[in-house]
Design an enzyme around this catalytic site. Structure first.
Site, PDB file in Angstrom:
ATOM      1  N   ASP A   8      11.943 -73.097   0.816  1.00 23.57           N
ATOM      2  CA  ASP A   8      10.752 -72.307   0.534  1.00 23.57           C
ATOM      3  C   ASP A   8       9.600 -73.270   0.261  1.00 23.57           C
ATOM      4  OD1 ASP A   8      12.434 -70.170   0.726  1.00 23.57           O
ATOM      5  OD2 ASP A   8      12.339 -69.606  -1.396  1.00 23.57           O
ATOM      6  N   ASP A 129      13.925 -56.727   1.587  1.00 21.48           N
ATOM      7  CA  ASP A 129      14.119 -57.242   0.234  1.00 21.48           C
ATOM      8  C   ASP A 129      14.054 -56.066  -0.726  1.00 21.48           C
ATOM      9  OD1 ASP A 129      13.887 -59.778   1.496  1.00 21.48           O
ATOM     10  OD2 ASP A 129      11.714 -59.649   1.291  1.00 21.48           O
TER      11      ASP A 129
END
Length: 241
Positions: A8, A129
C-alpha cells in the site's frame, strides 16, 4: 491459487493500515521497488498494490511508483485506489498494469464498471470491502446501504470476472480471514474470488485454498514475519494468470 503480496502506497512510502483507518498508517518497508523485487525473489508472480492517497482523495496520485514496479519488477501488478474514470482505467492498463481494481465506483457508477469490463475483460476486478456485511466506499471512510452479496451479484451481471473481498474489521489485524463471508460470496457468484484482510499464517492460506478461491492477498503477515511468502506460495500450489 495465487498468492498476492501487498504494498500500500501513501506519500510514496510503503505503509499498512489497521482496519482501513488512515490515522494508523505506519511505514513497513524502506523502498517500494526493493520490496517488490524481494517478493519476486520469493517466488511471487503477482503483486497487489493500493494507492491510499488516491483512494482517499480520488484520482491518480502515486502513479510513478506503480508504473515503475510494473515495468521493472517482473511481477504482474494488480492496482486499486482512486480509479474512478475510464481515463484512469485506460491510463494504467495501457502503461503496464495487468489488472485494475474498481471499488467505490462499483456502488456509485456501475455503468462505468460494465463499460470497463466490456472493453478490458478479465483485466478489470472489483474490490468489495465490507463492514458488518455492508459495502464501504471512499477509501473505507463511508459505509453504504448495499450488502456485499448484493453488490457481488450485480458485478457478476456487469461482466466482472474477478472480485476482491475484504472484511474491513479483519484488515491488518492478523486475526484470520473471514471464512464465513468468503464462503458465501464464493458460492453466490461465478467470479474468481480473491481473499483480503486478516491473513496471519499458513492456516489461512490452507483454508482459502480449501474453499477453492482464486487467490489470497497477504500484507501485514509478510511484513511482521508471521507468514513466509515462499511457504505460502508453495502451499497455494501452481500459480495461474
Amino acid at each position: 491459487m495465487i498468492v498476492l503480496p501487498a504494498i500500500d502506497i501513501q506519500g510514496g512510502n510503503c505503509v499498512r493500515l489497521l482496519k482501513g483507518d488512515f490515522s494508523t498508517a505506519h511505514k513497513v518497508a524502506e523502498n517500494p521497488e526493493d520490496t517488490a523485487a524481494g517478493f519476486r525473489a520469493a517466488g511471487a508472480s503477482w503483486i497487489h498494490m493500493v494507492d491510499l492517497d488516491g483512494a482517499k482523495n480520488g484520482g491518480v496520485v502515486n502513479a510513478p511508483v506503480f508504473l515503475k514496479i510494473a515495468a521493472a519488477s517482473g511481477l504482474k501488478v494488480e492496482l486499486g485506489g482512486g480509479i474512478r474514470t475510464m481515463e484512469t482505467v485506460s491510463y494504467y492498463l495501457e502503461n503496464g498494469v495487468s489488472r485494475v481494481i474498481l471499488g467505490s465506483v462499483a456502488v456509485k457508477n456501475p455503468a462505468l464498471v460494465r463499460e470497463a469490463a466490456e472493453r478490458y475483460g478479465d483485466r478489470i476486478a472489483v474490490g468489495i470491502d465490507a463492514k458488518n456485511g455492508m459495502v464501504a466506499t471512499e477509501g473505507w471512510l463511508d459505509t453504504s446501504s448495499v450488502s456485499y452479496l448484493e453488490l457481488a451479484k450485480k458485478m457478476e451481471q456487469a461482466g466482472v470476472k474477478t472480485i476482491i473481498f475484504t472484511d474491513i474489521s479483519k484488515d491488518g489485524t492478523l486475526q484470520g480471514v473471514n471464512m464465513e463471508q468468503l464462503a458465501l460470496i464464493n458460492e453466490a457468484v461465478s467470479c474468481d474470488i480473491i481473499a483480503s484482510g486478516g491473513v496471519r499464517d499458513l492456516h489461512d492460506i490452507a483454508a482459502c485454498k480449501k474453499l477453492g478461491l482464486y487467490g489470497v492477498i497477504c500484507g501485514k503477515s509478510i511484513y511482521c514475519g508471521s507468514l513466509s511468502l515462499p511457504d505460502a506460495i508453495e502451499m497455494a500450489g501452481e500459480q495461474t494468470c
